[in-house]
Design an enzyme around this catalytic site. Structure first.
Site, mmCIF file in Angstrom:
data_model
loop_
_atom_site.group_PDB
_atom_site.id
_atom_site.type_symbol
_atom_site.label_atom_id
_atom_site.label_comp_id
_atom_site.label_asym_id
_atom_site.label_seq_id
_atom_site.Cartn_x
_atom_site.Cartn_y
_atom_site.Cartn_z
ATOM 1 N N HIS A 135 31.139 37.370 34.788
ATOM 2 C CA HIS A 135 32.434 37.896 35.212
ATOM 3 C C HIS A 135 32.255 39.038 36.215
ATOM 4 O O HIS A 135 32.896 39.065 37.277
ATOM 5 C CB HIS A 135 33.194 38.394 33.981
ATOM 6 C CG HIS A 135 34.512 39.035 34.284
ATOM 7 N ND1 HIS A 135 35.709 38.370 34.226
ATOM 8 C CD2 HIS A 135 34.816 40.307 34.660
ATOM 9 C CE1 HIS A 135 36.698 39.196 34.545
ATOM 10 N NE2 HIS A 135 36.175 40.382 34.815
ATOM 11 N N GLU A 136 31.362 39.969 35.902
ATOM 12 C CA GLU A 136 31.158 41.124 36.782
ATOM 13 C C GLU A 136 30.556 40.713 38.123
ATOM 14 O O GLU A 136 30.962 41.190 39.185
ATOM 15 C CB GLU A 136 30.285 42.160 36.088
ATOM 16 C CG GLU A 136 30.914 42.794 34.864
ATOM 17 C CD GLU A 136 32.284 43.368 35.144
ATOM 18 O OE1 GLU A 136 32.466 44.031 36.182
ATOM 19 O OE2 GLU A 136 33.196 43.133 34.331
ATOM 20 N N GLU A 193 41.149 39.653 38.274
ATOM 21 C CA GLU A 193 40.523 39.475 36.959
ATOM 22 C C GLU A 193 40.513 38.005 36.547
ATOM 23 O O GLU A 193 39.508 37.488 36.044
ATOM 24 C CB GLU A 193 41.261 40.312 35.910
ATOM 25 C CG GLU A 193 40.991 41.793 35.987
ATOM 26 C CD GLU A 193 39.529 42.130 35.772
ATOM 27 O OE1 GLU A 193 38.857 41.425 35.012
ATOM 28 O OE2 GLU A 193 39.055 43.088 36.388
#
Length: 273
Positions: A135-136, A193
Site C-alpha cells: 500500500h505504501e 487511499e
C-alpha cells in the site's frame, strides 16, 4: 499590473496547471513534477533519518532487518517490473524503534519507514506486513507525493493572491515559504487511499502474498484503533467501514494474478542503520 489582476493571475496559474494520469486512469492535478517531488522527498527523508539516528531510534536487529528487507524486496521486484521508472529509485527502509507508533510510510523515490509498533501491537503475519508495504509503495508509484505537494502549492498560491490584492506582503511571503513543509505533511485524499489499496493489493499478490491478508490486517487495525487514541496509521489512512468489504471483493479477482502464490525474487532494499 494592478494587485487584483496579479491575484487573478496567480489563481489562474493553479487552474491551468498540467494534469497527469494515475496508474488507475484517474486524472491528477499536478503543479510539481514527480521528479521534483523525489528531490524534495529525499531532503526530507535524510533529515528525518538523521534526527532518528541522533536519538538512537534506528533498529539494528538482524532478524527484523532481514524480514523487512525480504518482504519489501519482493514487492519492489514487482513494482519495478510494472513501473520501470522506479528501477533507479533509492529503495530503502528505516526501522524505527517506537513501540507506541503503529505507522509506515513511503516517500516519492522509494524511501520508506516502518515503526516497531506495527509488529508489537498488530502481531503481523508476513502476508499482512506485505499488504502494508504494498500500500505504501503504491502511494509512491502513483505519484501521490507530487499530488499532495501540488495541493499545498495551489493553496499557497491562492493565499499569495489574496495577500497581494490586500497589500499583505507578509502573508504572501509566509504562504509561499510554508508550501514545501505543509506538502510533505498533508494526508492523502480518500481517492488516493483507495487507489493505493488497489495497486498495493495487486503488488502483494504478484509478490506471492495472500490477498485475504488485506482484510485481516484492517480487522486488526480497527481493533487497535478502538481506543481513545487511534494509531497514527489510521489518522493518515482514512478507513471507512466499507474498506474491508472493498478489499475482500477484489481478492478473488486479484488472486488470478498469481494463483499459486509463487514468491517473487528479492530486489535489493537498503535497511537504514
Amino acid at each position: 499590473m494592478k494587485h487584483s489582476a496579479i491575484a487573478i493571475y496567480l489563481v489562474l496559474a493553479c487552474v491551468l496547471a498540467a494534469c497527469a494520469t494515475s496508474p488507475t486512469g484517474r486524472s491528477q492535478f499536478m503543479l510539481i513534477s514527480p521528479e521534483s517531488a523525489i528531490v524534495e522527498s529525499k531532503k526530507a527523508y535524510l533529515s528525518t533519518v538523521s534526527d532518528l539516528d541522533e536519538k538512537n531510534k534506528l533498529i539494528d536487529d538482524p532478524k527484523m532487518a532481514d524480514r523487512v528487507a525480504t518482504i519489501t524486496g519482493r514487492l519492489v521486484t514487482e513494482a519495478v517490473a510494472l513501473y520501470p521508472q522506479s528501477a533507479n529509485w533509492e529503495w530503502s527502509v528505516a526501522i524505527v524503534d517506537d513501540p507506541e507508533t503503529v505507522n509506515a510510510w513511503c516517500m516519492a523515490g522509494g524511501r520508506m519507514a516502518v515503526y516497531t509498533g506495527l509488529f508489537d501491537q498488530l502481531k503481523l503475519t508476513d502476508d499482512e506486513f506485505a499488504q502494508i508495504m504494498g500500500h505504501e509503495i503504491s502511494h509512491a508509484l502513483a505519484n501521490h507525493t507530487a499530488e499532495r505537494m501540488s495541493r499545498a502549492i495551489a493553496t499557497n498560491i491562492a493565499v499569495a493572491g489574496v495577500a497581494v490584492a490586500s497589500d499583505n506582503h507578509a502573508l504572501a511571503l509566509g504562504g509561499a515559504a510554508l508550501a514545501a513543509k505543509v506538502a510533505l505533511e498533508l494526508p492523502n485524499s480518500r481517492t488516493a487511499e483507495a487507489e493505493a489499496d488497489q495497486i498495493g493489493l495487486e503488488l502483494a499478490t504478484r509478490a506471492g502474498y495472500d490477498p485475504d491478508a488485506a482484510v485481516t490486517l484492517w480487522e486488526k487495525m480497527g481493533k487497535v484503533g478502538g481506543g481513545e487514541r487511534p494509531p497514527e496509521f489510521l489518522s493518515t489512512h482514512p478507513a471507512p467501514q466499507n474498506r474491508q468489504a472493498a478489499l475482500a471483493s477484489m481478492g478473488s479477482e486479484v488472486r488470478k494474478l498469481n494463483p499459486t502464490g509463487k514468491k517473487a525474487a528479492v530486489h535489493p532494499v537498503t535497511i537504514v542503520r
